[in-house]
Write a protein that holds these residues in place. Sequence first.
Motif, PDB file in Angstrom:
ATOM      1  N   PHE A   1       0.836  -1.266  -0.018  1.00 42.07           N
ATOM      2  CA  PHE A   1      -0.121   0.028  -0.087  1.00 42.07           C
ATOM      3  C   PHE A   1       0.867   1.037   0.133  1.00 42.07           C
ATOM      4  O   PHE A   1       1.578   1.432   0.918  1.00 42.07           O
TER       5      PHE A   1
ATOM      6  N   ASP B   1      -1.102   3.437   3.052  1.00 36.76           N
ATOM      7  CA  ASP B   1      -2.571   3.932   2.875  1.00 36.76           C
ATOM      8  C   ASP B   1      -3.409   2.810   2.295  1.00 36.76           C
ATOM      9  O   ASP B   1      -3.133   2.334   1.292  1.00 36.76           O
ATOM     10  N   PRO B   2      -4.327   2.398   2.858  1.00 37.64           N
ATOM     11  CA  PRO B   2      -5.142   1.239   2.569  1.00 37.64           C
ATOM     12  C   PRO B   2      -6.072   1.494   1.190  1.00 37.64           C
ATOM     13  O   PRO B   2      -6.423   0.586   0.606  1.00 37.64           O
ATOM     14  N   THR B   3      -6.187   3.003   0.916  1.00 38.77           N
ATOM     15  CA  THR B   3      -6.779   3.379  -0.192  1.00 38.77           C
ATOM     16  C   THR B   3      -5.984   3.332  -1.502  1.00 38.77           C
ATOM     17  O   THR B   3      -6.441   3.471  -2.618  1.00 38.77           O
ATOM     18  N   LYS B   4      -4.746   2.973  -1.364  1.00 41.34           N
ATOM     19  CA  LYS B   4      -3.749   2.857  -2.482  1.00 41.34           C
ATOM     20  C   LYS B   4      -3.000   1.586  -2.549  1.00 41.34           C
ATOM     21  O   LYS B   4      -1.878   1.342  -2.446  1.00 41.34           O
ATOM     22  N   PRO B   5      -3.742   0.541  -2.928  1.00 45.15           N
ATOM     23  CA  PRO B   5      -3.197  -0.743  -3.083  1.00 45.15           C
ATOM     24  C   PRO B   5      -2.377  -1.036  -4.506  1.00 45.15           C
ATOM     25  O   PRO B   5      -2.839  -0.579  -5.354  1.00 45.15           O
TER      26      PRO B   5
ATOM     27  N   HIS C   1      -8.160  -6.976  -3.340  1.00 48.02           N
ATOM     28  CA  HIS C   1      -8.007  -5.807  -2.727  1.00 48.02           C
ATOM     29  C   HIS C   1      -7.890  -4.799  -3.809  1.00 48.02           C
ATOM     30  O   HIS C   1      -7.529  -3.551  -3.593  1.00 48.02           O
TER      31      HIS C   1
END
Length: 123
Positions: A19, A23-27, A57
């Motif tokens: 990530f 940042d879990p929104t940017k895998p 994901h």
Amino acid sequence: MLNHWVPVGDMGVMLSMRFEGLDPTKPFVDATPMSRSPRTTDLPALATAALKAYGIHHPRYLRLWSAEPRIRGTHPDRRFLAAPVSELQPRDVPPELALTRAASVDHYDEAQRAYDAVDAAHP
């Protein structure tokens, strides 16, 4: 998440989920190490393998590590040079690269054991 060592065509690839900036929104999927440098013709199979392992994901891209200066169908985001510092000559270092000292070696032994385990499992 576990790394996956998978066959992709005639090479082996270690895929891992990452990530950007944690940042879990940017895998994205990291493809390193590989048993050889990837070629443009490998890209569809690499993407398929990455999606098979981590598609749940919704990774935004596949990051490849290669010693090749360019692989058609990709674009570089960073370049790193790895060698013993004693072997590096200023004339051999591309101008866009710089040598940076590690902040500490607190986890060196731990990292060495991890690399040794991968090497033993996948010589």
